[in-house]
Motif scaffolding. Structure first.
Motif, PDB file in Angstrom:
ATOM      1  N   ALA A  54      62.478 -11.129   1.729  1.00 25.11           N
ATOM      2  CA  ALA A  54      61.889  -9.976   1.155  1.00 25.11           C
ATOM      3  C   ALA A  54      62.823  -9.705  -0.083  1.00 25.11           C
ATOM      4  N   ASP A  55      63.912  -9.759  -0.113  1.00 23.59           N
ATOM      5  CA  ASP A  55      65.125  -9.326  -1.112  1.00 23.59           C
ATOM      6  C   ASP A  55      64.950 -10.700  -2.151  1.00 23.59           C
ATOM      7  N   ILE A  56      64.959 -11.719  -1.532  1.00 31.00           N
ATOM      8  CA  ILE A  56      64.928 -12.863  -2.313  1.00 31.00           C
ATOM      9  C   ILE A  56      63.725 -12.815  -3.305  1.00 31.00           C
ATOM     10  N   TRP A  57      62.522 -12.651  -2.684  1.00 27.51           N
ATOM     11  CA  TRP A  57      61.265 -12.810  -3.369  1.00 27.51           C
ATOM     12  C   TRP A  57      61.159 -11.342  -4.357  1.00 27.51           C
ATOM     13  N   LYS A  58      61.795 -10.423  -3.905  1.00 27.90           N
ATOM     14  CA  LYS A  58      61.718  -9.282  -5.093  1.00 27.90           C
ATOM     15  C   LYS A  58      62.584  -9.421  -6.156  1.00 27.90           C
ATOM     16  N   GLN A  59      63.626 -10.241  -5.882  1.00 27.32           N
ATOM     17  CA  GLN A  59      64.416 -11.000  -7.425  1.00 27.32           C
ATOM     18  C   GLN A  59      63.669 -11.886  -8.046  1.00 27.32           C
ATOM     19  N   VAL A  60      62.898 -12.793  -7.503  1.00 25.99           N
ATOM     20  CA  VAL A  60      62.055 -13.803  -7.862  1.00 25.99           C
ATOM     21  C   VAL A  60      61.074 -13.067  -8.856  1.00 25.99           C
ATOM     22  N   ASN A  61      60.536 -12.130  -8.226  1.00 26.58           N
ATOM     23  CA  ASN A  61      59.285 -11.208  -8.921  1.00 26.58           C
ATOM     24  C   ASN A  61      59.984 -10.451  -9.919  1.00 26.58           C
ATOM     25  N   HIS A  83      56.995 -13.993 -22.716  1.00 26.59           N
ATOM     26  CA  HIS A  83      55.767 -13.726 -21.851  1.00 26.59           C
ATOM     27  C   HIS A  83      56.300 -13.658 -20.426  1.00 26.59           C
ATOM     28  N   THR A  84      55.509 -12.934 -19.523  1.00 26.73           N
ATOM     29  CA  THR A  84      55.918 -13.129 -18.033  1.00 26.73           C
ATOM     30  C   THR A  84      55.373 -14.081 -17.489  1.00 26.73           C
ATOM     31  N   HIS A  85      55.988 -14.233 -16.229  1.00 30.17           N
ATOM     32  CA  HIS A  85      55.364 -15.569 -15.245  1.00 30.17           C
ATOM     33  C   HIS A  85      54.841 -14.910 -13.919  1.00 30.17           C
ATOM     34  N   THR A  86      54.583 -13.496 -13.675  1.00 20.86           N
ATOM     35  CA  THR A  86      54.266 -13.120 -12.433  1.00 20.86           C
ATOM     36  C   THR A  86      52.984 -13.869 -11.825  1.00 20.86           C
ATOM     37  N   ALA A  87      53.128 -14.081 -10.483  1.00 21.30           N
ATOM     38  CA  ALA A  87      52.137 -14.894  -9.926  1.00 21.30           C
ATOM     39  C   ALA A  87      52.020 -14.427  -8.384  1.00 21.30           C
ATOM     40  N   TRP A  88      50.545 -14.614  -8.007  1.00 24.00           N
ATOM     41  CA  TRP A  88      50.239 -13.807  -6.942  1.00 24.00           C
ATOM     42  C   TRP A  88      51.272 -14.537  -5.561  1.00 24.00           C
TER      43      TRP A  88
END
Length: 283
Positions: free
Chosen positions: A54-61, A84-89
């Protein structure tokens, strides 16, 4: 009791599809009862692993949400417009899933699973918005979550003082309207009923001026603060994702900081949830 009333567009259809899928599951598998994690695992180790994911994906996001250019950005559709941002579902969902799997307490696990379901609903709504063939509402207009004929068909519970009422709030600047269904009581005055709608609309960016009684849509709401009081990032009204950079209601914080605050555990404190200690403003 009344049928469930949904004010978020698309959630009703999502709930109906989930109900249909659950019926298929029950037909095929019957009622299922399983432990939350593999019983042969060591719980503390398993939950720690999921927490690390979860921490890894929090950092990725967090990295994806930071505007950038160059590198892999050259292939992005928005690369020509600058940072620009790169947030993805995928990242948003995986972060929520791993946070749920990291919880060992049933109540917290359940709360996290609700967040997972909410992200799934948001993702599905986004997919539907890309392929929707019907005409979209005009700018500034919000379609009613329930059609009038359905609302009028709802049978009232004789033992409950509440019943559904369609309330429209009009922007006193541009005339934009938001019409939704709310649960009200017969003994409520028109002002009190309007207050129910106003309380909900604040979460959607609307503003109510109590001094003069005017209402303002998100486009014309006050923007006295230019940046988030927590992370000092400039507000971006267009970034209205659950963890975006848009202002959260009428608070001085962005949606991302409020989202992170709400995800905190029992020991979590910050200037949003503990303004007395940090000098911030509560959300």
């Amino acid at each position: 009791m009344y049928p469930a009333l949904f004010t978020t567009p698309g959630v009703r259809q999502f709930a109906e599809e989930i109900d249909a899928e659950r019926q298929r599951q029950l037909t095929k598998f019957g009622e299922q009862h399983h432990p939350d994690i593999e019983p042969r695992d060591i719980p503390v180790v398993t939950h720690h692993y999921y927490a690390s994911r979860a921490d890894i994906w929090k950092q990725v996001n967090a990295e994806r949400a930071t505007p950038s250019t160059g590198g892999r950005c050259a292939a992005c559709p928005g690369s020509a417009s600058g940072p620009h941002t790169h947030t993805a579902w995928d990242g948003v969902l995986l972060e929520e899933v791993y946070e749920a799997l990291a919880e060992s307490e049933p109540a917290k696990l359940r709360a996290e699973l609700v967040q997972v379901a909410a992200v799934c609903a948001a993702w599905i709504a986004d997919i539907d918005s890309r392929t929707a063939a019907e005409e979209q509402p005009a700018a500034g207009q919000v379609s009613a979550p329930l059609p009038p004929e359905l609302v009028s068909a709802i049978l009232r519970d004789p033992d409950s003082p509440y019943y559904p009422s369609q309330i429209t709030v009009v922007c006193d600047h541009c005339g934009a309207e938001d019409t939704s269904d709310y649960m009200v009581r017969e003994d409520m005055t028109p002002t009190e009923r309007l207050g129910v709608a106003r309380k909900h609309l604040v979460t959607k960016g609307w503003e109510h001026d109590a001094k003069v009684g005017d209402d303002f849509c998100p486009v014309h709401a006050s923007t006295s603060a230019a940046e988030c009081a927590a992370c000092r990032t400039a507000f971006d009204p267009a970034d209205s994702r659950h963890d975006g950079r848009a202002r959260y209601g009428l608070t001085d914080h962005c949606r991302r900081c409020v989202d992170r605050c709400h995800e905190g555990g029992a020991e979590h404190v910050c200037l949003i949830c503990d303004p007395a200690r940090y000098g911030g403003q509560g959300s």
